[in-house]
Motif scaffolding. Structure first.
Motif, PDB file in Angstrom:
ATOM      1  N   PHE A  24      36.041 151.963  -9.490  1.00 31.86           N
ATOM      2  CA  PHE A  24      35.121 152.755  -8.663  1.00 31.86           C
ATOM      3  C   PHE A  24      33.908 153.101  -9.506  1.00 31.86           C
ATOM      4  O   PHE A  24      34.040 153.742 -10.562  1.00 31.86           O
ATOM      5  CB  PHE A  24      35.809 154.046  -8.198  1.00 31.86           C
ATOM      6  N   GLU A  25      32.742 152.706  -9.056  1.00 30.41           N
ATOM      7  CA  GLU A  25      31.523 152.812  -9.874  1.00 30.41           C
ATOM      8  C   GLU A  25      30.303 153.191  -9.048  1.00 30.41           C
ATOM      9  O   GLU A  25      30.161 152.729  -7.914  1.00 30.41           O
ATOM     10  CB  GLU A  25      31.219 151.434 -10.487  1.00 30.41           C
ATOM     11  N   ASP A  26      29.424 153.978  -9.628  1.00 24.75           N
ATOM     12  CA  ASP A  26      28.156 154.272  -8.947  1.00 24.75           C
ATOM     13  C   ASP A  26      26.991 153.533  -9.605  1.00 24.75           C
ATOM     14  O   ASP A  26      25.853 153.707  -9.191  1.00 24.75           O
ATOM     15  CB  ASP A  26      27.867 155.781  -8.963  1.00 24.75           C
ATOM     16  N   SER A  27      27.292 152.724 -10.637  1.00 27.62           N
ATOM     17  CA  SER A  27      26.192 152.031 -11.322  1.00 27.62           C
ATOM     18  C   SER A  27      26.346 150.522 -11.215  1.00 27.62           C
ATOM     19  O   SER A  27      27.456 149.994 -11.170  1.00 27.62           O
ATOM     20  CB  SER A  27      26.169 152.423 -12.806  1.00 27.62           C
ATOM     21  N   PHE A  73      38.467 154.818 -12.655  1.00 29.32           N
ATOM     22  CA  PHE A  73      37.340 155.589 -12.144  1.00 29.32           C
ATOM     23  C   PHE A  73      36.283 155.795 -13.209  1.00 29.32           C
ATOM     24  O   PHE A  73      36.582 156.222 -14.334  1.00 29.32           O
ATOM     25  CB  PHE A  73      37.817 156.970 -11.671  1.00 29.32           C
ATOM     26  N   ASP A  74      35.060 155.500 -12.820  1.00 25.41           N
ATOM     27  CA  ASP A  74      33.917 155.953 -13.594  1.00 25.41           C
ATOM     28  C   ASP A  74      33.866 157.482 -13.407  1.00 25.41           C
ATOM     29  O   ASP A  74      34.484 158.011 -12.471  1.00 25.41           O
ATOM     30  CB  ASP A  74      32.676 155.266 -13.013  1.00 25.41           C
ATOM     31  N   LEU A  75      33.194 158.183 -14.267  1.00 20.61           N
ATOM     32  CA  LEU A  75      33.183 159.652 -14.147  1.00 20.61           C
ATOM     33  C   LEU A  75      31.908 160.150 -13.459  1.00 20.61           C
ATOM     34  O   LEU A  75      31.945 160.603 -12.313  1.00 20.61           O
ATOM     35  CB  LEU A  75      33.325 160.274 -15.546  1.00 20.61           C
ATOM     36  N   ASP A  76      30.785 160.007 -14.170  1.00 22.25           N
ATOM     37  CA  ASP A  76      29.523 160.531 -13.647  1.00 22.25           C
ATOM     38  C   ASP A  76      29.124 159.804 -12.367  1.00 22.25           C
ATOM     39  O   ASP A  76      28.961 158.586 -12.374  1.00 22.25           O
ATOM     40  CB  ASP A  76      28.404 160.339 -14.687  1.00 22.25           C
ATOM     41  N   GLY A  77      28.980 160.547 -11.295  1.00 20.71           N
ATOM     42  CA  GLY A  77      28.534 159.944 -10.038  1.00 20.71           C
ATOM     43  C   GLY A  77      29.660 159.417  -9.177  1.00 20.71           C
ATOM     44  O   GLY A  77      29.424 158.944  -8.065  1.00 20.71           O
ATOM     45  N   VAL A  78      30.896 159.468  -9.686  1.00 20.74           N
ATOM     46  CA  VAL A  78      32.046 158.975  -8.917  1.00 20.74           C
ATOM     47  C   VAL A  78      33.058 160.108  -8.686  1.00 20.74           C
ATOM     48  O   VAL A  78      33.505 160.347  -7.568  1.00 20.74           O
ATOM     49  CB  VAL A  78      32.714 157.770  -9.618  1.00 20.74           C
TER      50      VAL A  78
END
Ligand code: B16
Ligand code: MG
Length: 213
Positions: free
Chosen positions: A170-173, A8-13
């Motif tokens: 899992f990524e938001d970028s 997991f990505d952290l910021d935004g996820v």
């Protein structure tokens, strides 16, 4: 089960700290006297603090104006603003679906890893009381190369002894999705298709992902 690990990505996820990164950069841009929009902020997501600063200065047409020392001071200034915002961070700011995803993964013996570019990642996990869920935490203090380089994800998989094809990221970028795909990991985009066109799957939140597919 095809998958053995979720990274997991952290910021935004896991938590919506992306808005606080934006506010921090915006305060710096305001002080330097140029506009900085939410749309422009998309390009800063997922990349390291210094790389984000370089991009921001470029957007303001000021990238040639400062010495390395001045840039380091500006990056520290933004981080000071950011730490002010996250000082109040609590469990209620965990994004929807996170606890469901973690519980489901634990039941299915799927490893849980963090792959964040942030040097503040440990502090944020502590504030959210979710540190104990992680089998592996790789953050911006441990990697030499930032996303879109896949080091932050491969280090997790290597340390856990799991093949990359067995990992879901899992990524938001966009930078993070590129990193995952470059090494054959499944790339799940958290967000909108227009910002994340290369995602293997798109979900609104991490709880929506179907592990059995
Ligand atoms: P820091 P992630 C990234 O975290 C952020 O998305 C990105 O906007 C930020 O510049 C980077 O961390 C560095 O953060 O300044 O706290 O070290 O999305 O990889 O979890
Ligand atoms: Mg992110």
């Amino acid at each position: 089960m095809r998958y053995q690990c979720g990274i997991f990505d952290l910021d935004g996820v896991l938590v919506d700290t992306a808005k606080y990164h934006y506010l921090g950069w915006k305060r710096l841009a305001d002080r330097l006297g140029f506009p900085f929009t939410l749309q422009q902020n998309e390009a800063l997501k997922g990349i390291s603090r210094m790389a984000a600063l370089e991009l921001l200065l470029e957007m303001g047409g000021l990238n040639k104006n400062f010495s390395q020392q001045e840039k380091e001071q500006m990056a520290a200034e933004k981080n000071k603003y950011y730490l002010e915002y996250i000082d109040q961070l609590g469990e209620e700011e965990l994004l929807p679906g996170v606890m469901e995803a973690f519980e489901r993964m634990r039941r299915n013996e799927i490893k849980i890893a963090l792959g964040s570019a942030s040097k503040n990642a440990r502090l944020i996990l502590k504030r959210l009381h979710i540190e104990e869920y992680f089998d592996m935490v790789i953050d911006g203090t441990l990697v030499k190369k930032a996303k879109p380089d896949p080091e932050v994800f491969t280090l997790s998989a290597d340390k856990l002894g799991i093949f990359y094809e067995r990992c879901v990221v899992f990524e938001d970028s966009l930078a993070g999705l590129m990193a995952a795909k470059a090494v054959g990991m499944t790339a799940v985009g958290i967000g909108e298709k227009e910002n994340l066109p290369i995602a293997d799957y798109l979900c609104k939140n991490v709880g929506e992902f179907v592990w059995e597919q």
